[in-house]
Scaffold this active site. Sequence first.
Site, PDB file in Angstrom:
ATOM      1  N   ASP A 309       0.709  -1.219  -0.008  1.00  0.00           N
ATOM      2  CA  ASP A 309       0.062   0.013  -0.130  1.00  0.00           C
ATOM      3  C   ASP A 309       0.872   1.306   0.004  1.00  0.00           C
ATOM      4  OD1 ASP A 309      -2.524   1.253   0.304  1.00  0.00           O
ATOM      5  OD2 ASP A 309      -1.620   1.966   2.306  1.00  0.00           O
ATOM      6  N   GLU A 362       1.278  -0.571  -5.331  1.00  0.00           N
ATOM      7  CA  GLU A 362       0.194   0.567  -5.406  1.00  0.00           C
ATOM      8  C   GLU A 362       1.127   1.861  -5.735  1.00  0.00           C
ATOM      9  OE1 GLU A 362      -3.270   3.275  -3.532  1.00  0.00           O
ATOM     10  OE2 GLU A 362      -1.725   2.491  -2.400  1.00  0.00           O
TER      11      GLU A 362
END
Length: 632
Positions: A309, A362
């Site tokens: 993330d 990401e």
Amino acid sequence: MHPLDTDFWLGETDLWLLAEGRHMRPWEKLGAHPCVQNGSTGTAFAVWAPNARQVCVVGDFNHWDPAQHVMQHRGTAGVWEIFVPGVGDGALYKYSVLGEDGSRVLKTDPYALRTETGSGHACVVMQLPERVEPTPNQRARSQALTSPMSIYEVHVGSWQRPYGQLPDWNYLAEHLVPYVVEMGFTHIELMPINEHPFYGSWGYQPTGLYAPSARYGSPETFRDFIATAHAAGLMVLLDWVPAHFPSDADALGRFDGTALFEHADPREGFHRDWNTLIYNYGRNEVRNFLVGNALFWIERYGIDGLRVDAVASMLYRDYSRPEGEWVPNRDGGRENYEAIALLREVNQVVGVEAPGAISVAEESTAFAGVTAPPWNGGLGFHYKWNLGWMHDTLAYLALDPVHRAHHHNRITFSMMYAYSEHYVLPLSHDEVVHGKGSLYGKMHGDDWQKRANLRILYAFMYAHPGRKLLFMGGEWGQTQEWNHDAELQWGLLQNPSHAGIHQLVRDLNHLYRSHTALHARDDEPGGFSWIDAQDAAHSVYSFVRYGHTSAQQVVVVCNMTPVARHGYRLGVPQGGVWREILNTDANEYGGSGAGNCGEVSSVPVACHGYAHSVVLTLPPLGVLWLEPELPA
């Protein structure tokens, strides 16, 4: 159970490796470990708190009294340890830390393997989970660059809520796994399931990086869930959060009375966007904590890969910071060298120690080489989310079709950089939260047009080079923005129009997996060719996906207007019959039924640079997939 014949749980080699940040599996020694020491059965506790004046282990076994079990400081490694006889599985505990600043605070164990349910946040003693014997061949086949990868992203607390309650892992094994299999996805991606006291963070503010959240059941049932998914042929990815952590008083923040896991300077150690703390990636023990954690989930629970993330926020020291409120690197620049080194190390360790497991970034910037190997200057990820494709495509489909001709390059631009990284095409939870509405709601038009545009979105995504990711609920066109406090709108499946979208996604998955041309050459320029990228006047796009043989071809035609186009001539790579293997306007998908009666025959009329062409009926707001018919 570990038998020990010494007075110490940590050996000199352990201490040296921990101080160097090179203990490959720090979770085997730090934390709470039931064992036998000098003939006594109990638990060894060990915690890193180098600046603490005193550390005590407290729990239900000593009435939470810090005076009873004062831990011993083990020298230069900054680690404290103690063996407590008679303490075993299920005991509750925390650390009572007298910090350098003179404050005494109860802290949860950074390496806790389990936490209690409820609001106490106490850690629970448990045996280290047995290693899950990997299936590297299965992983490697399922996650290779040439394999189909269709990911179903799930927030487990709001997928379904049996009897209005949060589901547990047993329920999810019984219901989620077969559903994902039936829908044809290859992977489940779990949003963070690490322990996180604030449910509204969706797991992105974890306080127990080594503990599965107790709200969904025991660690054993989580392992069983993963095993069930594997038995059904699915791979499981875990959303992993090394970019920041919450400032909860009983967690990692100022763990020993100093900024230990985080930076002391808020210009480096405080995340403005999320009001969280940022790890000090340059500190050996912090790097070891994170690298070890990445490997832990793969080795001890059988996770097949990590989706990392907020990578962009790690890579740049000035991320979301105005001038003057960030600290440059040693060369005066904005790149975070320590975070870059951490990500490379995570990917190298996972690559060596867990063959076949993958990492997915990401990452929302133009940082070069995210999926390039570290030895070539890259970060070493296997895949990167293509957020540019996502933003451009959603923006285009939000336009009134009358204006789409003026924004034709929003759809074509992604192919300008499609081979710069190994991409995943994400339609994730990020697009259906914080007032953004649902994917269905983003589409232009009335209800019929919204559904047709959504069908275009999915068919275009599955035909475009790159792996696929779809957040739960999108597969039937959920109309409401995602709400983590409620289950999905399953009732919409009683509506034939939404059931049609559901059927389309199922068919797309199965066609994508069964047609080599749609996945085997995602990262090769030879796997894709525009037929006509210039027909802005009609807002029509056409291209070919190629496999390895002349039989492995799929022609894709997208009509982005609500006008059916009859007599549309299109060049095709070879002569013969072309079968219509997908028509998003088919009646069973909720469309109008316009099409080509299942097949068309080419004629030797040159068009679009090909010697043969077909004449098509293009359905309104529809996508066609055609394949050449094999000779009998």
